[in-house]
Write a protein that holds these residues in place. Structure first.
Motif, short mmCIF file in Angstrom:
data_model
loop_
_atom_site.label_atom_id
_atom_site.label_comp_id
_atom_site.label_asym_id
_atom_site.label_seq_id
_atom_site.Cartn_x
_atom_site.Cartn_y
_atom_site.Cartn_z
N ASP A 81 49.98 49.35 43.84
CA ASP A 81 48.79 48.75 44.44
C ASP A 81 47.73 48.42 43.39
O ASP A 81 46.74 47.73 43.70
CB ASP A 81 48.19 49.70 45.48
CG ASP A 81 49.12 49.90 46.67
OD1 ASP A 81 49.92 48.99 46.94
OD2 ASP A 81 49.04 50.97 47.31
N TYR A 82 47.90 48.88 42.18
CA TYR A 82 46.92 48.65 41.12
C TYR A 82 47.39 47.61 40.11
O TYR A 82 46.70 47.35 39.13
CB TYR A 82 46.61 49.97 40.41
CG TYR A 82 45.89 50.96 41.30
CD1 TYR A 82 44.53 51.18 41.19
CD2 TYR A 82 46.59 51.67 42.28
CE1 TYR A 82 43.87 52.07 42.00
CE2 TYR A 82 45.94 52.57 43.11
CZ TYR A 82 44.58 52.77 42.97
OH TYR A 82 43.93 53.65 43.79
N GLU A 83 48.55 47.03 40.35
CA GLU A 83 49.10 46.09 39.38
C GLU A 83 48.23 44.84 39.23
O GLU A 83 48.08 44.32 38.11
CB GLU A 83 50.53 45.70 39.77
CG GLU A 83 51.53 46.83 39.56
CD GLU A 83 52.95 46.40 39.88
OE1 GLU A 83 53.12 45.28 40.43
OE2 GLU A 83 53.88 47.17 39.58
N SER A 84 47.66 44.37 40.31
CA SER A 84 46.82 43.17 40.20
C SER A 84 45.57 43.46 39.37
O SER A 84 45.11 42.61 38.60
CB SER A 84 46.43 42.65 41.58
OG SER A 84 45.71 43.63 42.31
N ALA A 85 45.01 44.66 39.52
CA ALA A 85 43.84 45.04 38.72
C ALA A 85 44.21 45.15 37.24
O ALA A 85 43.46 44.70 36.36
CB ALA A 85 43.27 46.36 39.22
N ILE A 86 45.37 45.74 36.97
CA ILE A 86 45.83 45.87 35.59
C ILE A 86 46.05 44.48 34.97
O ILE A 86 45.64 44.21 33.84
CB ILE A 86 47.12 46.71 35.54
CG1 ILE A 86 46.82 48.16 35.96
CG2 ILE A 86 47.73 46.68 34.14
CD1 ILE A 86 48.05 49.01 36.13
N SER A 87 46.69 43.61 35.74
CA SER A 87 46.96 42.25 35.24
C SER A 87 45.66 41.51 34.97
O SER A 87 45.55 40.75 33.98
CB SER A 87 47.80 41.47 36.26
OG SER A 87 49.08 42.07 36.41
N PHE A 88 44.66 41.70 35.81
CA PHE A 88 43.37 41.05 35.62
C PHE A 88 42.71 41.52 34.32
O PHE A 88 42.21 40.72 33.53
CB PHE A 88 42.44 41.33 36.79
CG PHE A 88 41.05 40.79 36.61
CD1 PHE A 88 40.78 39.45 36.83
CD2 PHE A 88 40.03 41.63 36.21
CE1 PHE A 88 39.50 38.94 36.65
CE2 PHE A 88 38.74 41.13 36.02
CZ PHE A 88 38.47 39.79 36.24
N LEU A 89 42.72 42.84 34.08
CA LEU A 89 42.13 43.37 32.86
C LEU A 89 42.83 42.81 31.62
O LEU A 89 42.19 42.41 30.64
CB LEU A 89 42.20 44.89 32.86
CG LEU A 89 41.30 45.60 33.87
CD1 LEU A 89 41.67 47.08 33.98
CD2 LEU A 89 39.83 45.46 33.49
N VAL A 90 44.15 42.77 31.68
CA VAL A 90 44.93 42.25 30.55
C VAL A 90 44.58 40.77 30.30
O VAL A 90 44.49 40.33 29.15
CB VAL A 90 46.43 42.44 30.81
CG1 VAL A 90 47.27 41.65 29.81
CG2 VAL A 90 46.80 43.91 30.75
N SER A 91 44.40 40.01 31.38
CA SER A 91 44.07 38.59 31.23
C SER A 91 42.73 38.39 30.54
O SER A 91 42.46 37.32 30.00
CB SER A 91 44.05 37.91 32.61
OG SER A 91 42.90 38.28 33.36
N LYS A 92 41.88 39.42 30.56
CA LYS A 92 40.58 39.37 29.90
C LYS A 92 40.64 39.96 28.49
O LYS A 92 39.60 40.15 27.84
CB LYS A 92 39.53 40.12 30.72
CG LYS A 92 39.31 39.56 32.12
CD LYS A 92 38.83 38.12 32.06
CE LYS A 92 38.59 37.55 33.46
NZ LYS A 92 38.15 36.14 33.41
N GLY A 93 41.84 40.27 28.03
CA GLY A 93 41.99 40.80 26.68
C GLY A 93 41.69 42.28 26.57
O GLY A 93 41.42 42.77 25.47
N ILE A 94 41.74 42.99 27.69
CA ILE A 94 41.45 44.43 27.71
C ILE A 94 42.74 45.22 27.81
O ILE A 94 43.58 44.95 28.68
CB ILE A 94 40.51 44.77 28.89
CG1 ILE A 94 39.19 44.02 28.74
CG2 ILE A 94 40.27 46.28 28.96
CD1 ILE A 94 38.29 44.13 29.95
N GLN A 95 42.93 46.18 26.93
CA GLN A 95 44.10 47.03 26.98
C GLN A 95 43.98 48.03 28.14
O GLN A 95 42.87 48.43 28.51
CB GLN A 95 44.24 47.80 25.66
CG GLN A 95 44.31 46.91 24.43
CD GLN A 95 44.19 47.71 23.15
OE1 GLN A 95 45.17 47.89 22.43
NE2 GLN A 95 42.98 48.20 22.85
N VAL A 96 45.13 48.44 28.70
CA VAL A 96 45.15 49.37 29.81
C VAL A 96 46.08 50.53 29.48
O VAL A 96 47.23 50.31 29.09
CB VAL A 96 45.61 48.69 31.12
CG1 VAL A 96 45.67 49.70 32.26
CG2 VAL A 96 44.67 47.53 31.48
N VAL A 97 45.58 51.76 29.66
CA VAL A 97 46.36 52.97 29.41
C VAL A 97 46.54 53.71 30.72
O VAL A 97 45.56 54.12 31.35
CB VAL A 97 45.67 53.90 28.39
CG1 VAL A 97 46.57 55.10 28.09
CG2 VAL A 97 45.33 53.15 27.12
#
Length: 210
Positions: A81-97
Motif C-alpha cells: 500500500d506504500y509503493e505509490s508513495a515510495i515511487s513518488f519520492l524516488v521520482s523526486k530524486g529522494i532515496q528511500v530506506v
C-alpha cells in the motif's frame, strides 16, 4: 505534560523538543563509521543525499518474537500500500530506506534509490541508529523504529494509526493519517461518529472485537 483525559499519551505543550537538542547526538565519528559500512554493503546509497526512512508494521515480527501477542493486529499494514508513495519520492530524486527487524515480504519495487534494508540482511545497530537520525523525515505505522527519528527531532508521517488515542502529540512538525474504522457491517464510520462516541478511546483489543 499529560494530554486530555481521553488520551493516554503526553504532549509537548511548551515546545521543549523543538527548542532543545537531542541528549544523545550522532557524532561525526558515528556518521563516518556509518559511511564506511555503507560503502561496503550499499555503495549506491549516499547518506549525504536526501533520503526518507519508512517502516510499515506487519505480522512478521510478532510471529517470531511474540507469537502470543495478538492484541496489536489492528496496527498492521501492507508494504504494498506504500509503493505509490515510495515511487513518488524516488521520482523526486529522494532515496528511500525500508526499515524493520523481521518483515513478512520484501519490496517488489526495484530502483537504485530504493533500499530494502529490513530484508537484505545488512542490518546493524549502528545503521539502525544513524539512518533514522539523519533522514529528511520518517514514514511510520507508529512502531519502534520511528522513536529514533522522534528522539533526533526528525518529522514523522504517522500512517494507518490505530488506536486513535495513541496519537503522539509531542512530535514536532509531524502529520497523522488515522486508520479508517468500519462497523460490523463493513461500512466506514464517519469521523464525527468516531470522535463523538467511545470509539476514539478504544485500545487494540477492543477495536479488534468491534
Amino acid at each position: 505534560r499529560k494530554a486530555p483525559n481521553q488520551l493516554n499519551q503526553h504532549n509537548d505543550l511548551h515546545g521543549a523538543l523543538s527548542r532543545t537538542a537531542p541528549h544523545l547526538p550522532i557524532t561525526n565519528d558515528h556518521f563516518d563509521s556509518a559511511r564506511r559500512v555503507l560503502a561496503d554493503i550499499r555503495p549506491g546509497f549516499d547518506i549525504r543525499r536526501p533520503y526518507v526512512c519508512i517502516h510499515v508494521r506487519d505480522d512478521g515480527y510478532f510471529k517470531v518474537h511474540q507469537p502470543q501477542n495478538r492484541d496489536d493486529e489492528t496496527r498492521n499494514a501492507n508494504i504494498v500500500d506504500y509503493e505509490s508513495a515510495i515511487s513518488f519520492l524516488v521520482s523526486k530524486g529522494i532515496q528511500v530506506v525500508r526499515m524493520g527487524t523481521v518483515v513478512q515480504n520484501s519490496l517488489a519495487l526495484r530502483h537504485d534509490y530504493i533500499w530494502d534494508y529490513a530484508f537484505d540482511g545488512s542490518r546493524s545497530e549502528l545503521l539502525d541508529l544513524v539512518l533514522p537520525a539523519r533522514c529528511m523525515f520518517f514514514i511510520s505505522t507508529l512502531s519502534g523504529p520511528d522513536k529514533i527519528a522522534q528522539l533526533f527531532r526528525r518529522p514523522v508521517l504517522f500512517t494507518n494509526l490505530a488506536p486513535l488515542k495513541s496519537i503522539s502529540l509531542w512530535v514536532t512538525d509531524s502529520l497523522i493519517t488515522p486508520k479508517r474504522l468500519r462497523n460490523n457491517e463493513g461500512q466506514f464510520l464517519a469521523w464525527s461518529t468516531v470522535f463523538s462516541t467511545d470509539t476514539f478511546t478504544l485500545n487494540q483489543t477492543q477495536l479488534a472485537k468491534r
